[in-house]
Scaffold this motif. Structure first.
Motif, PDB file in Angstrom:
ATOM      1  N   SER A 121       0.808  -1.220   0.000  1.00 13.30           N
ATOM      2  CA  SER A 121       0.000   0.000   0.000  1.00 13.30           C
ATOM      3  C   SER A 121       0.842   1.271   0.000  1.00 13.30           C
ATOM      4  N   GLN A 144      -5.840  -7.556  -0.700  1.00 11.30           N
ATOM      5  CA  GLN A 144      -7.035  -7.695   0.137  1.00 11.30           C
ATOM      6  C   GLN A 144      -8.310  -7.359  -0.637  1.00 11.30           C
ATOM      7  N   TYR A 151     -11.331  -3.253  -0.117  1.00 13.02           N
ATOM      8  CA  TYR A 151     -10.290  -2.928   0.860  1.00 13.02           C
ATOM      9  C   TYR A 151     -10.892  -2.288   2.104  1.00 13.02           C
ATOM     10  N   CYS A 155     -10.081  -4.370   5.248  1.00 17.11           N
ATOM     11  CA  CYS A 155      -8.986  -3.748   5.996  1.00 17.11           C
ATOM     12  C   CYS A 155      -9.396  -2.527   6.801  1.00 17.11           C
ATOM     13  N   TYR A 161      -7.308   2.833  -5.512  1.00 17.31           N
ATOM     14  CA  TYR A 161      -6.989   1.529  -6.089  1.00 17.31           C
ATOM     15  C   TYR A 161      -6.220   1.640  -7.397  1.00 17.31           C
TER      16      TYR A 161
END
Length: 341
Positions: A121, A144, A151, A155, A161
């Protein structure tokens, strides 16, 4: 198109029962700090701060002097280490010295390979060039989801993205001829019918790719509704594996970000061999504490250790070449005679 395979290298694996005990670990794992920018629902990072297992995370970065001590100590093994893995129960690329760490290990020729497991990330073109030019040989990326919305669901974090994807693509293109890329995701991160889309989106920007299944790694996490293979992790299955010796203990050695020397990447740790502040890695590898721990496994008393008894690793054994089943007495005899390969 990338080869579909797990992160663990399956080609040219040593038949473990033929060589253990060994005088040098095949893999040295260096935890660089259990700090993460994600709270993936199947990870201990998502647990409440009051959960004891989460409290045991090392919530600070591995400092440079301790890292140098670890590397210099590892150079004293009789053989060259095959792989060094920079990892954590968190995000290794947040470690401010990560490029410098790769460069230092490369300069002293510590190992044949240097790897990082990351959520990617915080990857940028500049960081990508730094890692690759420093000598990183493989980047292992855990996805993920295939959308920003996924996400956020998995998360708890909103990401750009398109930028995330472009940064992975840049790393792959710059890495050609220098560093390999492995990309994997888990079933929980994909919506129904997205498996083919996962391979289509990422199969052309990595060398190997895999769709994994969530397993109950952390006892402090409630996995209700997250495990597809519920029948695989029943009490009966754990009971059936009581007599299994965990093979990774025989070829891996890890250090935590606070300098503790431990046998594996499990959390919490089943055993502490010592601390790099007052014990060398060679001394820890050859210690009576480690020897007794290995013997406990070989004598089918693994579950006398509370952490090992709860570990799902023996239920997920991947390679036949790693199994020690049936060779326990042979290995015990070698250890008693001091025969180290």
């Amino acid at each position: 198109m990338a080869e579909i395979t797990t992160r663990s290298l399956k080609n040219d694996r040593t038949v473990l029962r033929d060589v253990v005990p060994i005088d040098t670990p095949f893999l040295l794992g260096i935890f660089v700090g259990d700090i993460c920018n994600f709270k993936c629902k199947y990870c201990i990072q998502s647990a409440d701060d009051s959960v004891n297992e989460k409290k045991q995370l090392v919530k600070s970065f591995l400092d440079w002097d301790t890292f140098v001590t670890i590397v210099d100590s590892a150079k004293k093994f009789p053989q060259k280490i095959k792989t060094v893995l920079l990892t954590s129960i968190g995000e290794p690329l947040l470690q401010p010295n990560i490029v410098r760490m790769i460069q230092y290990m490369k300069d002293v020729d510590l190992a044949d390979a240097y790897e990082i497991v990351t959520n990617a990330s915080v990857l940028t073109p500049e960081l990508s060039r730094g890692l690759i030019d420093a000598g990183l040989t493989r980047l292992c990326i855990s996805l993920q989801g295939l959308t920003a919305e996924k996400y956020k669901e998995v998360c708890g974090v909103k990401i750009d993205y398109a930028n995330f994807y472009n940064n992975i693509q840049y790393f792959y293109e710059y890495s050609r001829g220098k560093c390999r890329v492995h990309i994997k995701t888990v079933d929980l991160a994909l919506d129904e019918g997205e498996e083919s889309k996962f391979y289509e989106m990422y199969g052309s920007i990595c060398d190997t790719i895999y769709l994994d299944k969530v397993s109950p790694v952390f006892k402090g996490v409630d996995y209700t509704g997250m495990i597809a293979d519920n029948e695989k992790y029943t009490q009966e299955k754990y009971k059936a594996c009581e007599g299994v010796a965990c093979s990774s203990l025989f070829y891996t050695l890890y250090t935590l970000a606070d300098g503790r020397i431990v046998p594996c990447c499990d959390h919490p740790q089943p055993m502490i061999y010592g601390n790099i502040a007052d014990m060398s890695l060679v001394a820890a590898w050859n210690s009576e504490v480690r020897k007794r721990f290995l013997i406990q496994h070989l004598k089918h008393k693994r579950c006398d250790n509370e952490i090992c008894a709860q570990c799902s690793a023996p239920l997920d054994r991947e390679f036949e070449s790693d199994r020690l089943d049936g060779a326990e007495e042979l290995i015990l005899n070698r250890m008693e005679r001091g025969e180290y390969h």
